[in-house]
Design a protein around this motif. Structure first.
Motif, mmCIF file in Angstrom:
data_model
loop_
_atom_site.group_PDB
_atom_site.id
_atom_site.type_symbol
_atom_site.label_atom_id
_atom_site.label_comp_id
_atom_site.label_asym_id
_atom_site.label_seq_id
_atom_site.Cartn_x
_atom_site.Cartn_y
_atom_site.Cartn_z
ATOM 1 N N ALA A 1 36.521 51.145 48.287
ATOM 2 C CA ALA A 1 37.819 51.424 47.659
ATOM 3 C C ALA A 1 38.803 50.311 47.938
ATOM 4 O O ALA A 1 38.668 49.580 48.918
ATOM 5 C CB ALA A 1 38.385 52.737 48.192
ATOM 6 N N GLU B 1 36.843 44.965 44.036
ATOM 7 C CA GLU B 1 36.632 45.529 45.382
ATOM 8 C C GLU B 1 35.149 45.732 45.678
ATOM 9 O O GLU B 1 34.708 45.552 46.807
ATOM 10 C CB GLU B 1 37.371 46.864 45.534
ATOM 11 C CG GLU B 1 38.865 46.745 45.648
ATOM 12 C CD GLU B 1 39.344 46.005 46.893
ATOM 13 O OE1 GLU B 1 38.708 46.106 47.954
ATOM 14 O OE2 GLU B 1 40.362 45.305 46.789
ATOM 15 N N GLU C 1 33.695 44.021 48.922
ATOM 16 C CA GLU C 1 33.306 44.880 50.051
ATOM 17 C C GLU C 1 31.795 45.071 50.159
ATOM 18 O O GLU C 1 31.272 45.165 51.259
ATOM 19 C CB GLU C 1 34.011 46.252 49.943
ATOM 20 C CG GLU C 1 35.524 46.128 50.085
ATOM 21 C CD GLU C 1 36.231 47.470 50.263
ATOM 22 O OE1 GLU C 1 35.588 48.520 50.182
ATOM 23 O OE2 GLU C 1 37.465 47.432 50.485
HETATM 24 MG MG LIG Z 1 38.931 48.824 50.934
#
Ligand SMILES: [Mg+2]
Ligand SMILES: Nc1nc2c(ncn2[C@@H]2O[C@H](COP(=O)(O)OP(=O)(O)O[C@H]3O[C@H](CO)[C@@H](O)[C@H](O)[C@@H]3O)[C@@H](O)[C@H]2O)c(=O)[nH]1
Length: 192
Positions: free
Chosen positions: A84, A99, A103
């Motif tokens: 997120a 993202e 990530e």
């Molecule tokens: Mg994050």
């Protein structure tokens, strides 16, 4: 007179995000009017996503340190979460693609937008937009792990869907956005 009228907005703190105090008149259903004050934390909106692979029955989650949980009962402060991030001026779709790559290292093309939700409606302005997307190993184009310069240290975890779902009930997954996405996938039979 309108039901709600904002009378005053006072900035209590403006550092990384903004904490405002709103004073407003609130017209009650019996016709009387009350003046109310509420503190409102504005840190922007965000997107969240679970990547899934129906062939392997696996999903991608992340693990990272979250200070608010550490100071409120979550032993070591680490949280298993859906990937997120904050929108930072992007659309929810653009944000979730960016993202996911930052990530998890996976480059996704077709995130499916599911629903959106206020997460702490009494205190925080934030809306989270929820997504899922299919993934496979050919989409892994980077290491992932987040941005070190911003203090991020994100582990990428691959779980069997059923194992992850059970972790809601053992207290190993205690993050609202992650629980909401796992429950959606279960109810909608996404992995079947
Ligand atoms: Mg994050
Ligand atoms: N300096 C500083 N940096 C901060 C602060 N708060 C957050 N950051 C940094 O801002 C970045 C935010 O990372 P993102 O990946 O964009 O967001 P997130 O923290 O993962 O947030 C996601 O999950 C949250 C918790 O469920 C959601 O609230 C949020 O909407 C989003 O979905 C991270 O580098 C984080 O360390 C702060 O108070 N000070």
């Amino acid at each position: 007179m309108k039901k709600i009228e904002i009378l005053k907005k006072k900035v209590l703190s403006k550092e990384w995000a903004t904490l405002n105090e709103y004073t407003y008149s609130f017209k009650r259903n019996d016709g009387t009017t009350q003046i109310q004050n509420r503190e409102v934390y504005d840190k922007g909106d965000g997107s969240a996503i679970i990547l899934y692979n129906k062939e392997t029955h696996k999903i991608i989650l992340t693990r990272q340190f979250r200070i608010p949980t550490y100071v409120n009962g979550n032993n070591d402060g680490y949280m298993i979460e859906a990937c997120a991030g904050l929108l930072d001026g992007l659309t929810p779709e653009e944000c979730v693609v960016k993202e996911t790559e930052e990530e998890t290292g996976y480059k996704i093309e077709t995130p499916k937008r599911l629903f959106h939700s206020y997460m702490v409606a009494g205190a925080v302005t934030e809306i989270i937009y929820f997504f899922i997307a299919p993934y496979n190993e050919s989409m892994k184009i980077a290491k992932g792990g987040g941005l070190k310069d911003e203090g991020e240290e994100i582990e990428i975890l691959e779980f069997d869907f059923d194992e992850a779902y059970k972790m809601i009930f053992t207290g190993q997954i205690i993050d609202a956005k992650t629980i909401m996405l796992l429950q959606h996938m279960k109810i909608e039979k996404i992995m079947e």
